[in-house]
Design an enzyme around this catalytic site. Structure first.
Site, PDB file in Angstrom:
ATOM      1  N   SER A  65       0.846  -1.195   0.000  1.00 15.17           N
ATOM      2  CA  SER A  65       0.000   0.000   0.000  1.00 15.17           C
ATOM      3  C   SER A  65       0.876   1.237   0.000  1.00 15.17           C
ATOM      4  O   SER A  65       1.871   1.308   0.731  1.00 15.17           O
ATOM      5  CB  SER A  65      -0.925   0.004   1.217  1.00 15.17           C
TER       6      SER A  65
ATOM      7  N   CYS B 236      -8.145   0.948  11.297  1.00 15.42           N
ATOM      8  CA  CYS B 236      -9.425   0.497  10.752  1.00 15.42           C
ATOM      9  C   CYS B 236     -10.430   0.156  11.844  1.00 15.42           C
ATOM     10  O   CYS B 236     -11.599  -0.006  11.573  1.00 15.42           O
ATOM     11  CB  CYS B 236      -9.204  -0.729   9.864  1.00 15.42           C
TER      12      CYS B 236
END
Length: 385
Positions: free
Chosen positions: A198, A324
């Site tokens: 990422s 998250c």
């Protein structure tokens, strides 16, 4: 944002100057990278240069890199039945470690009854004997084990995992998103068949990631169908600016890595020495190899939400674990998998550093912690009086 200190690099990093310049320049490109005219070819050149940079960073060839909208999509693309290596059998089920990111624990395109979890030790490392047990005399599996945990920073024995998986005719997916740019990463040495990355964890922009395939892996079915972009592995007009910035960030991160790893390790030692001045502080996974920038800690009676707010009021950004899930009042699934009680798992605070972190930032963080810990200990003494 004024005189604030950022200790939440594992959630996301600031944009590197190199990535910012790449975004700015690429946004002026008018062409679609699928077009054959000069403008289209120019856009294509930026994408392929970035692909080469990302491939070089993980020791593979550009053809094996598939750009996605981020790490979650890359993981979802990787986690699919029917993958195979060369003429080997197709995988029929999914085995994941209990400490994986939520995007892996969701199982991708495998059904719940096709999934099993591998236990981890109290130090947060995969139990290799349990992995062998789950693979022995069973249909071929895709196994997913992250290279380094996003909460504790614990580095997993990936090469040993790969040996076990391949001996059982399985394939190995490695989520390297948190480790990328912090430790040396060579795909061949890990033994990974599929690797996910990422951009925003290494100083690139949010919303860009990559799935990297090893030689001989086939059977990958695209999540998004339509155009033939990414060699028909991921349809959709490419995010040229984001991809260009990802490549620039990857090159910059690799250039800085040799010196940066040692520097961050020294800061980590300084930070954890200061934290341990508070009685009964637990630093999770401190008995195993960890990322040099990551410290997950707690003390009995600490509420992570209270600590995060306290740090924030002191001008310091920290996390209560994975970004998250940090907005949810629930224990860390990672710490629960390691065998910690919910009250401990609910009180963990993560401090993560990066290239702009300095000694003065560590000192300021420790000063804020001493005040928070002092108030906590006072409250505990009043409650037991």
């Amino acid at each position: 944002m004024g005189n604030r200190v950022y200790f939440d690099w594992n959630a996301t990093t600031p944009l590197r100057d190199e990535a910012r310049r790449a975004v700015s320049d690429a946004l002026y490109l008018p062409g679609n990278a699928s077009s054959v005219h000069a403008e289209g070819r120019e856009a294509r050149k930026w994408i392929e240069n970035a692909r080469a940079a990302v491939a070089k960073a993980v020791g593979t060839v550009p053809l094996n890199v598939v750009f996605t909208s981020g790490g979650t999509e890359a993981n979802a693309l990787a986690l699919a039945p029917n993958l195979r290596r060369d003429a080997g059998p197709a995988v029929e089920r999914l085995v994941v470690s209990a400490i994986e990111h939520a995007s892996v624990l969701s199982g991708g395109r495998f059904l719940p009854n096709q999934m099993e979890k591998v236990r981890v030790t109290p130090a947060g490392v995969v139990e290799l004997d349990h992995l062998r047990e789950l693979l022995r005399d069973r249909p071929p599996a895709l196994v997913s084990v992250m290279l380094a945990n996003n909460e504790t920073g614990a580095i997993q024995p990936i090469a040993e995992v790969a040996e076990i998986v391949h001996a059982a005719a399985g394939l190995l997916h490695v989520d390297a998103i948190q480790a990328f740019g912090k430790i040396a990463l060579d795909m061949a040495k890990t033994g990974a068949d599929l690797l996910t990355l990422s951009a925003h964890k290494i100083g690139g922009p949010k919303g860009v990631g990559a799935l990297v395939l090893s030689e001989g892996v086939s059977g990958l079915e695209p999540l998004l169908r339509g155009g033939g972009q990414e060699l028909s592995r991921r349809a959709g007009t490419e995010n040229v600016a984001g991809i260009a910035a990802f490549g620039a960030a990857a090159a910059a991160a690799m250039a800085a890595l040799p010196a940066e790893g040692g520097r961050l390790g020294t800061l980590q030692e300084r930070l954890e020495h200061g934290l341990r001045m508070t009685p009964d502080v637990i630093v999770f996974s401190d008995s195993v190899e960890r990322l040099p920038n990551t410290t997950l800690f707690t003390v009995s009676g600490l509420k992570a939400e209270t600590a995060v707010i306290g740090f924030d009021l002191a001008g310091i950004a920290v996390s209560s674990g994975s970004a998250c899930s940090s907005g949810k009042v629930q224990p860390s699934h990672v710490l629960e998998a390691m065998g910690f009680e919910p009250d401990i798992a609910r009180g963990a605070v993560r401090l993560s550093m990066g290239w702009s972190t300095r000694d003065a930032d560590v000192d300021r963080c420790l000063e804020a912690w001493r005040k928070l810990a002092g108030n906590l200990l006072k409250g505990q003494r009043r409650n037991t009086a």
